[in-house]
Design an enzyme around this catalytic site. Structure first.
Site, short mmCIF file in Angstrom:
data_model
loop_
_atom_site.label_atom_id
_atom_site.label_comp_id
_atom_site.label_asym_id
_atom_site.label_seq_id
_atom_site.Cartn_x
_atom_site.Cartn_y
_atom_site.Cartn_z
N HIS A 49 3.65 6.73 -0.54
CA HIS A 49 3.76 5.32 -0.17
C HIS A 49 3.01 4.40 -1.14
CE1 HIS A 49 3.24 2.01 2.94
NE2 HIS A 49 4.51 2.29 3.06
N ASP A 68 -3.87 1.99 0.47
CA ASP A 68 -2.79 2.85 0.97
C ASP A 68 -3.20 4.31 0.96
OD1 ASP A 68 0.07 3.86 1.33
OD2 ASP A 68 0.39 1.72 1.24
N SER A 111 7.02 -2.61 3.96
CA SER A 111 6.09 -2.02 2.99
C SER A 111 6.49 -2.37 1.57
CB SER A 111 6.14 -0.50 3.10
OG SER A 111 5.33 -0.05 4.13
#
EC number: 3.4.21.94
Lengths: 529, 84
Positions: free
Chosen positions: A99, A58, A275
């Site tokens: 994220h 990520d 996600s």
């Protein structure tokens, strides 16, 4: 599997634990009690992810976060965006690069430390693979990330992919495919790296079979459900999704999101999208690996199929159906929501499934016109390579490799029906996709919905258009690729729950073996006479 | 759409060996990492090059390809990947 929710007692002092409805749903945020990953049962059995490392591919991980620092595996981490061993997220004033940290917390946030919430596998280790934060992705960065430390990292979690704009058809390029193949064959001492993929956020405008990462046989692609069992509005549907976990609700209740760690030592209640779903699955798989470190990448997929539950997942458009061997599936949710308790129990006794074979079931190479109205219907009769070394009797993945052009690609619909009557929607309408030039070039549409079926017989492919204006198309190739085992995968498995999918499948396999033995005996007697 | 070219190169050496790869890369001003899944393939990256350009860096590509120790050098195209 009924458990009285009031009888379960988990003592966690982490302040957000009670908000983590996807771990233990008591009806928080107007949700449905019991609609969760059933991790409590796995934890009570002593499985918390010890000895398992999950790599988060990520935008980096805040490895200094007090809820992650203890479980951070520095040796297995790398920053492919900056070429150094420190995958710390790059600062932006809008915290855009939060994220990876949020995903990491879902898997490996420490328990009972009074900080944020609890990871699904709170004693697992998490590795940061920073690769997403750069102006453009390259094949070489993806390939390097996916093949990073495959003997140290057990599970790779990816919550990204090609743009989910409803008009992109894209997937892993040559090096990444090579790296992924190498990972499933050689990772974890030959048992295979486990790749978990978010199925996509394009909603009903997109189809995750147009995403070559999510639709790959080597990835377990995960969709999401919200806390009342419906699909999230951003969820994409496709026949390659294997199972589901949870993400945020449709309601504006701020506590309906996924609670996890956030940048700079913070916590959040608002992680969302598919996600948020993929790392939950990675956590559940970590629990299963702790229960049985010998599980191969395919064992994990079999366990997912057998233990995922319909629970209270529902959708108005896509109903639950049973495939030819009685396994219940849904076009949105795959085989259902992951059940950590069921998975660790089955994993503990699991015997590795038999060798996998690949068979080209047949191919249509003559160009065929797709009419503006009605359908082009093609059939392929196959014996699934029976009599040859690569006979496939019990299906795992099926691919329809298709080359097709259309005056409007997004209006094209493709369905495939197996010899046992299971219909897979390989491609549904994508209203924003107005491509008229590229089409699909040897694109491997994949279905998991025929899992366990007998591949022999007639397969049917239907192609048609759905849309406001009449369209034309030309199918140039349909090749049927069958993947699975020759021998029964479940016949030697230990059955503890006689109501389980495993029990049902094993019973069928035993009956088939018996039938075949009787047949052989009869033929032998007939020959003698 | 016009392609975008990055500062990453896929390089294949005639003779596999990390020491040699490091030396070759250093001589040409590149950083290097071995690709673990393939023999003889290396990831060369150049921090002096723009991370994304519309035109190929022909100078660097030719420089690498002229080296007799290098079998092939391919500048990597960039593409979009989005968080979900």
């Amino acid at each position: 599997g009924y458990r009285d929710i009031n009888e379960i007692d988990i003592n966690m002092n982490d302040p957000l634990f009670t908000k983590q409805w996807y771990l233990f749903n008591t009806g928080q945020a107007d949700g449905t009690p019991g609609l969760d990953l059933n991790v409590a049962e796995a934890w009570e059995l002593g499985y918390t992810g010890k000895g398992v490392t999950i790599g988060i591919m990520d935008d980096g991980i805040d490895y200094l976060h007090p809820d992650l620092a203890y479980n951070y595996n520095a040796d297995a981490s790398y920053d492919f965006s900056s070429n150094d061993p420190y995958p710390y997220p790059r600062y932006t004033d809008d915290w855009f690069n939060s994220h990876g940290t949020r995903c990491a917390g879902e898997v490996s946030a420490a328990a009972s430390n009074n900080i944020c919430g609890v990871g699904v596998a709170y004693n697992s280790k998490v590795a940061g693979i920073r690769m997403l934060d750069q102006p453009f992705m390259t094949d070489i960065i993806e390939a390097s990330s996916i093949s990073h430390m495959p003997q140290l990292i057990d599970i790779y979690s990816a919550s990204w992919g090609p743009t989910d704009n409803g008009k992109t058809v894209d997937g892993p390029r040559e090096l990444t495919l090579q790296a992924m193949a190498d990972g499933v064959n050689k990772g974890r001492g030959g048992k295979g790296s486990i790749y978990v993929w978010a199925s996509g956020d394009g909603g009903s405008y997109d189809d995750c079979n147009c995403d070559g990462y999510a639709s790959s046989m080597w990835t377990i692609s995960i969709n999401s459900a919200i806390n009342d069992g419906r699909t999230a509005l951003y969820d994409e549907s496709c026949s390659s999704t294997l199972a589901s976990t949870f993400s945020n609700g449709r309601k504006r209740n701020p506590e309906a999101g996924v609670a996890t760690t956030d940048l700079y030592g913070n916590c959040t209640l608002r992680h969302s999208g598919t996600s948020a779903a993929a790392p939950e699955a990675a956590g559940v798989f970590a629990l299963a690996l702790e229960a049985n470190l010998d599980l191969t990448w395919r064992d994990m997929q079999h366990l997912t199929v057998l233990t995922s539950k319909r629970n209270q997942l529902h959708d108005e458009v896509h109903q639950w159906r049973r495939n030819g061997v009685g396994l219940e599936f849904n076009h949105l949710f795959g085989y259902g929501v992951l059940d950590a308790g069921a998975m660790v129990k089955m994993a503990k006794d699991w015997k590795t499934v038999p060798e996998r074979f690949h068979c080209v079931g047949g191919s249509v190479q003559n160009p065929e016109k797709i009419p503006p109205t009605g359908k082009l219907v093609l059939t392929l009769k196959t014996n699934a390579c029976e009599g040859k070394e690569n006979f496939v009797r019990y299906l795992e993945h099926v691919q329809a490799v298709i080359t097709v052009n259309a005056t409007r690609r997004g209006d094209l619909n493709i369905n495939m029906t197996s010899p046992m009557g299971t219909k897979s929607i390989l491609l549904s309408r994508r209203p924003r996709d107005d491509d008229s030039k590229v089409g699909f070039d040897k694109w491997p549409f994949m279905t998991t919905h025929t899992w366990g079926e007998d591949a022999r017989g007639t397969w049917t492919l239907e192609l048609g258009f759905v849309g406001s204006a009449p369209q034309k198309g030309l199918l140039k190739e349909w090749t049927l690729m069958l993947h699975g085992t020759q021998s029964a995968p479940y016949i030697d498995q230990v059955v503890r729950d006689y109501q389980s999918k495993l029990a049902m499948s094993k019973k069928q396999e035993l009956e088939e073996e018996l039938d075949e033995a009787v047949e052989r005996s009869l033929q032998s007697i007939l020959r003698k006479n | 759409e016009r392609p975008v070219f990055t500062n990453h190169f896929l390089v294949e050496l005639h003779k596999d060996g990390e020491e040699e790869a490091r030396q070759v890369a250093a001589e040409h001003g590149f950083g290097v990492r071995k690709l673990p899944f393939a023999e003889g393939l290396y990831h060369f990256y150049h921090n002096g090059l723009a991370k994304a350009k519309r035109r190929r860096s022909l100078h660097h590509k030719r420089q690498l390809e002229r080296d007799p120790r290098i079998k092939m050098a391919l500048q990597q195209e960039g593409f979009d990947r989005k968080k979900r």
